[in-house]
Enzyme design. Structure first.
Site, PDB file in Angstrom:
ATOM      1  N   LYS A  21       7.317 -20.435  -0.903  1.00  0.00           N
ATOM      2  CA  LYS A  21       6.147 -20.540  -1.802  1.00  0.00           C
ATOM      3  C   LYS A  21       5.581 -21.956  -1.751  1.00  0.00           C
ATOM      4  O   LYS A  21       4.372 -22.150  -1.684  1.00  0.00           O
ATOM      5  CB  LYS A  21       6.567 -20.261  -3.250  1.00  0.00           C
ATOM      6  CG  LYS A  21       6.782 -18.825  -3.605  1.00  0.00           C
ATOM      7  CD  LYS A  21       6.873 -18.746  -5.135  1.00  0.00           C
ATOM      8  CE  LYS A  21       7.701 -17.596  -5.602  1.00  0.00           C
ATOM      9  NZ  LYS A  21       8.018 -17.625  -7.022  1.00  0.00           N
ATOM     10  N   GLY A  66      12.739 -10.651 -13.635  1.00  0.00           N
ATOM     11  CA  GLY A  66      11.623  -9.878 -13.070  1.00  0.00           C
ATOM     12  C   GLY A  66      12.069  -8.543 -12.514  1.00  0.00           C
ATOM     13  O   GLY A  66      11.496  -7.489 -12.806  1.00  0.00           O
ATOM     14  N   ARG A  67      13.134  -8.555 -11.709  1.00  0.00           N
ATOM     15  CA  ARG A  67      13.564  -7.310 -11.059  1.00  0.00           C
ATOM     16  C   ARG A  67      14.323  -6.388 -12.014  1.00  0.00           C
ATOM     17  O   ARG A  67      14.741  -5.297 -11.622  1.00  0.00           O
ATOM     18  CB  ARG A  67      14.402  -7.626  -9.818  1.00  0.00           C
ATOM     19  CG  ARG A  67      15.585  -8.534 -10.056  1.00  0.00           C
ATOM     20  CD  ARG A  67      16.175  -9.031  -8.732  1.00  0.00           C
ATOM     21  NE  ARG A  67      17.208 -10.037  -8.910  1.00  0.00           N
ATOM     22  CZ  ARG A  67      16.987 -11.342  -9.088  1.00  0.00           C
ATOM     23  NH1 ARG A  67      15.750 -11.796  -9.153  1.00  0.00           N
ATOM     24  NH2 ARG A  67      17.975 -12.194  -9.210  1.00  0.00           N
ATOM     25  N   HIS A  87      15.029  12.593  11.279  1.00  0.00           N
ATOM     26  CA  HIS A  87      14.305  12.700  12.554  1.00  0.00           C
ATOM     27  C   HIS A  87      13.940  11.324  13.081  1.00  0.00           C
ATOM     28  O   HIS A  87      13.048  11.197  13.917  1.00  0.00           O
ATOM     29  CB  HIS A  87      13.050  13.562  12.350  1.00  0.00           C
ATOM     30  CG  HIS A  87      13.393  14.957  11.933  1.00  0.00           C
ATOM     31  ND1 HIS A  87      13.497  15.990  12.840  1.00  0.00           N
ATOM     32  CD2 HIS A  87      13.742  15.466  10.726  1.00  0.00           C
ATOM     33  CE1 HIS A  87      13.862  17.088  12.196  1.00  0.00           C
ATOM     34  NE2 HIS A  87      14.014  16.795  10.901  1.00  0.00           N
ATOM     35  N   GLU A 111      17.831  -9.552  -3.794  1.00  0.00           N
ATOM     36  CA  GLU A 111      17.428 -10.775  -4.492  1.00  0.00           C
ATOM     37  C   GLU A 111      18.539 -11.211  -5.453  1.00  0.00           C
ATOM     38  O   GLU A 111      18.684 -12.387  -5.757  1.00  0.00           O
ATOM     39  CB  GLU A 111      16.115 -10.554  -5.250  1.00  0.00           C
ATOM     40  CG  GLU A 111      15.353 -11.846  -5.489  1.00  0.00           C
ATOM     41  CD  GLU A 111      13.933 -11.633  -5.957  1.00  0.00           C
ATOM     42  OE1 GLU A 111      13.019 -12.240  -5.376  1.00  0.00           O
ATOM     43  OE2 GLU A 111      13.712 -10.859  -6.913  1.00  0.00           O
ATOM     44  N   LYS A 133       5.304 -12.194 -15.294  1.00  0.00           N
ATOM     45  CA  LYS A 133       6.191 -12.827 -16.275  1.00  0.00           C
ATOM     46  C   LYS A 133       5.772 -14.284 -16.495  1.00  0.00           C
ATOM     47  O   LYS A 133       5.616 -14.736 -17.615  1.00  0.00           O
ATOM     48  CB  LYS A 133       7.629 -12.738 -15.764  1.00  0.00           C
ATOM     49  CG  LYS A 133       8.649 -13.381 -16.666  1.00  0.00           C
ATOM     50  CD  LYS A 133      10.060 -13.137 -16.144  1.00  0.00           C
ATOM     51  CE  LYS A 133      11.036 -14.054 -16.846  1.00  0.00           C
ATOM     52  NZ  LYS A 133      12.411 -13.892 -16.381  1.00  0.00           N
ATOM     53  N   GLU A 164      -0.109 -14.741  -5.730  1.00  0.00           N
ATOM     54  CA  GLU A 164      -0.652 -13.442  -5.317  1.00  0.00           C
ATOM     55  C   GLU A 164      -1.320 -12.740  -6.490  1.00  0.00           C
ATOM     56  O   GLU A 164      -2.441 -12.242  -6.389  1.00  0.00           O
ATOM     57  CB  GLU A 164       0.470 -12.544  -4.778  1.00  0.00           C
ATOM     58  CG  GLU A 164       1.069 -12.980  -3.455  1.00  0.00           C
ATOM     59  CD  GLU A 164       2.246 -13.928  -3.623  1.00  0.00           C
ATOM     60  OE1 GLU A 164       2.343 -14.592  -4.686  1.00  0.00           O
ATOM     61  OE2 GLU A 164       3.052 -14.020  -2.685  1.00  0.00           O
TER      62      GLU A 164
HETATM   63  C1  G6Q Z   1      12.282 -10.953  -9.660  1.00  0.00           C
HETATM   64  C2  G6Q Z   1      11.648 -12.129  -9.133  1.00  0.00           C
HETATM   65  C3  G6Q Z   1      10.281 -11.919  -8.544  1.00  0.00           C
HETATM   66  C4  G6Q Z   1       9.170 -11.863  -9.561  1.00  0.00           C
HETATM   67  C5  G6Q Z   1       7.848 -12.035  -8.829  1.00  0.00           C
HETATM   68  C6  G6Q Z   1       6.667 -11.980  -9.762  1.00  0.00           C
HETATM   69  O1  G6Q Z   1      13.341 -10.934 -10.202  1.00  0.00           O
HETATM   70  O2  G6Q Z   1      11.673 -13.114 -10.095  1.00  0.00           O
HETATM   71  O3  G6Q Z   1      10.192 -10.788  -7.741  1.00  0.00           O
HETATM   72  O4  G6Q Z   1       9.205 -10.673 -10.277  1.00  0.00           O
HETATM   73  O5  G6Q Z   1       7.852 -13.250  -8.135  1.00  0.00           O
HETATM   74  O6  G6Q Z   1       6.765 -12.977 -10.728  1.00  0.00           O
HETATM   75  P1  G6Q Z   1       5.839 -12.966 -11.981  1.00  0.00           P
HETATM   76  O7  G6Q Z   1       6.094 -11.732 -12.751  1.00  0.00           O
HETATM   77  O8  G6Q Z   1       6.171 -14.206 -12.743  1.00  0.00           O
HETATM   78  O9  G6Q Z   1       4.425 -12.986 -11.464  1.00  0.00           O
END
Ligand code: G6Q
Length: 539
Positions: free
Chosen positions: A503, A266-267, A383, A352, A204, A210
């Site tokens: 971070k 994002g989520r 199990h 989150e 996003k 990463e």
């Molecule tokens: C979700 C968070 C988080 C995000 C990641 C990746 O709600 O904001 O999990 O999706 O940190 O972020 P980017 O899509 O910006 O790389």
């Protein structure tokens, strides 16, 4: 705050009464209990009768929701008000699944029209990849899609790709890379042919350490194997992002960028452009079915009265357990191997969103908020950790999820699977008394060991089959369950400031690991860990 309302106090009195009454008694005294406490949403059946509630509890929960203004807050979300106040953003994942032709003006822009323009772009690209019309740099058709993303840009599409295996294209495989641990990218690249691989960089913000590290390494890997011609990037890399500048700076043609908007968290983005890998895998029509499933649950959540509203009731029952019974965790147990990543996906969605200690108006909460969400598919969990759910000291409310039909009927074990599902819910609820154990001739010294307390609550969610539509319903159900709880607790379920500090510290530590001459000024533990790492690498 909500805990100082009359409704909260009334619920406390109600809750105390409910804890004293067993599920055995409840079912024995009311043969209509299962049907009275079940809610059906377009074929998805939710049985809430194995919860520690009566109609009086439902009333008290609904009163609490009304005191928190849940109905108005639902409207505020659906209509695009900036309910994500700490980031001054609308929260409009529900607009991602509005049917074509709908209109929703947000901040002066028709969000529904924008959504469908991107869906059309995704559909035409996916169709080309699926048909082989989209060719790699050397003229090969795409056989492997590697989605590079993390958190919300990984968990949703990865979960959905696995869940919808029965609907996938037979000759395109998707792989998912998230961890900055180089092993993850190594694993994803092992055995694949660069000439027939498409990388989807899903971010996003397009600033995530990463994802950008993995994307840069993937780019170098591809160029290295395709003769170093930078022109190859346009045929092998596309981006999913809100940040066109960042995408262009990375070297991806913005014509190959699939856009979304800052009003999609994002989520909450697996049904936005972040779902491109899923659309390539299952095709645009199945993706549209998934969106229709989301929309079905969205409509239910917006319109159903709260006592008949499945996401709202699940959220409210969760509040009952978290705040009034002090139960800290919530298990999600799908009896479906294809949902093996569903608990991990929900973990992010819920934890989150509601792992917060500050209310919307900046005050410290004085009650518990988000539960720890966890889970694994049954029957494997039986199990392993079910022992604690049956006989541990703290009850764990769980959601069971099952389907009447398997997606792969060739190996027909379905009756056994579903028998286990129903048996677990029954055993948790009813338990086994000492007298029952004794009547089986069990030696006195073993009776206590073999006794099950019962009265352990569960939700049972059943649908005909795990189709794209049903997956959409399930995800939307949990999104709105999460929202309901956030409204009761008065927190912002749409920011995630709690992930920032780590971070920032990691960025500061990277150069300190690389350069042994930098003086360390952390606590003695962190200093020693860095020093040991440097020593290991002779830095
Ligand atoms: C979700 C968070 C988080 C995000 C990641 C990746 O709600 O904001 O999990 O999706 O940190 O972020 P980017 O899509 O910006 O790389």
């Amino acid at each position: 705050m909500i805990d100082s309302t009359a409704e909260w106090n009334a619920l406390r009195a109600e809750a105390d009464g409910q804890l004293a009454k067993t599920l055995r008694e409840r079912f024995a005294s009311n043969p209509g209990r299962a049907s009275e406490l079940s809610i059906e949403v377009d074929g998805l059946h939710g049985d809430l009768s194995k919860h520690l509630i009566e109609s009086s509890t439902v009333e008290a929960l609904v009163a609490l929701a009304n005191a928190a203004g849940l109905k108005d807050k639902i409207e505020a979300m659906y209509s695009g008000e900036h309910i994500n106040s700490t980031e001054d953003r609308a929260v409009l994942h529900t607009a991602l699944r509005l049917p074509k032709g709908s209109s929703l003006t947000v901040d002066g822009q028709d969000a529904a029209a924008d959504v469908h323009a991107v869906l059309d772009h995704m559909a035409s690209f996916s169709n080309d990849v699926r048909s082989g019309a989209w060719k790699g740099h050397t003229g090969e058709r795409i056989k492997t899609v590697v989605n590079i993303g993390i958190g919300g840009s990984d968990l949703g599409p990865f979960m959905a790709y696995r869940a919808l295996e029965a609907f996938r294209h037979e000759s395109i495989e998707c792989r998912f890379v998230s961890n900055v641990d180089g092993t993850h990218l190594h694993q994803a690249l092992t055995g694949i042919d660069p000439a027939s691989t498409l990388f989807i960089v899903a971010s996003k913000t397009f600033t995530t350490l990463e994802t950008l590290s993995n994307a840069r390494s993937a780019r170098a890997w591809l160029l290295d194997r395709l003769g170093g011609d930078e022109a190859a990037i346009a045929k092998h890399f596309v981006a999913l992002s809100t940040n066109a500048e960042g995408v262009a700076a990375f070297g991806i043609d913005t014509a190959n960028m699939f856009e979304f908007w800052d009003w999609v968290g994002g989520r909450y983005s697996m049904d936005a452009a972040i779902g491109l890998s899923v659309m390539i895998a299952i095709g645009a029509e199945n993706f549209a079915d998934m969106l229709a499933g989301f929309h079905s649950m969205d409509t239910h959540f917006r319109t159903a009265p709260l006592d008949q509203n499945l996401p709202a009731m699940l959220g409210l029952i969760g509040v009952l357990y978290r705040n009034f019974f002090d139960w800290p965790t919530h298990g999600v147990l799908p009896y479906c191997q294809l949902l093996d990543r569903f608990p991990a996906y929900l973990q992010q969605l819920d934890m989150e969103s509601n792992g917060k200690q500050t209310t919307l108006d900046g005050k410290a909460v004085v009650y518990d908020t988000g539960a720890v969400v966890w889970g694994e598919p049954g029957t494997n969990g039986q199990h392993a950790f079910y022992q604690l759910i049956h006989q541990g000291t703290t009850p764990v409310p769980v959601d069971f999820i099952g389907f009447y039909e398997p997606d792969f009927p060739e190996v027909d074990h379905h009756d056994a699977l579903i028998a286990n599902l129903f048996a677990q819910a029954e055993a948790l609820a009813m338990g086994k008394t000492g007298d029952e154990v004794r009547s089986e001739g069990v030696a006195d010294e073993l009776v206590a060991h073999k006794t099950f307390p019962g009265n352990r609550p569960s939700t049972m969610l059943m649908a005909p089959r795990l189709t794209p539509f049903v997956l959409g319903q399930l995800v939307s159900l949990y999104e709105h369950r999460t929202f309901t709880q956030g409204v009761i607790w008065g927190v912002n379920s749409f920011d995630q400031w709690g992930v920032e500090l780590g971070k920032v510290l990691a960025k500061a530590i990277i150069p300190e690991l690389e350069d042994g001459s930098i003086e360390l000024a952390h606590d003695s533990s962190t200093n020693a860990l860095i020093a040991n790492y440097r020593a290991h690498h002779n830095r």
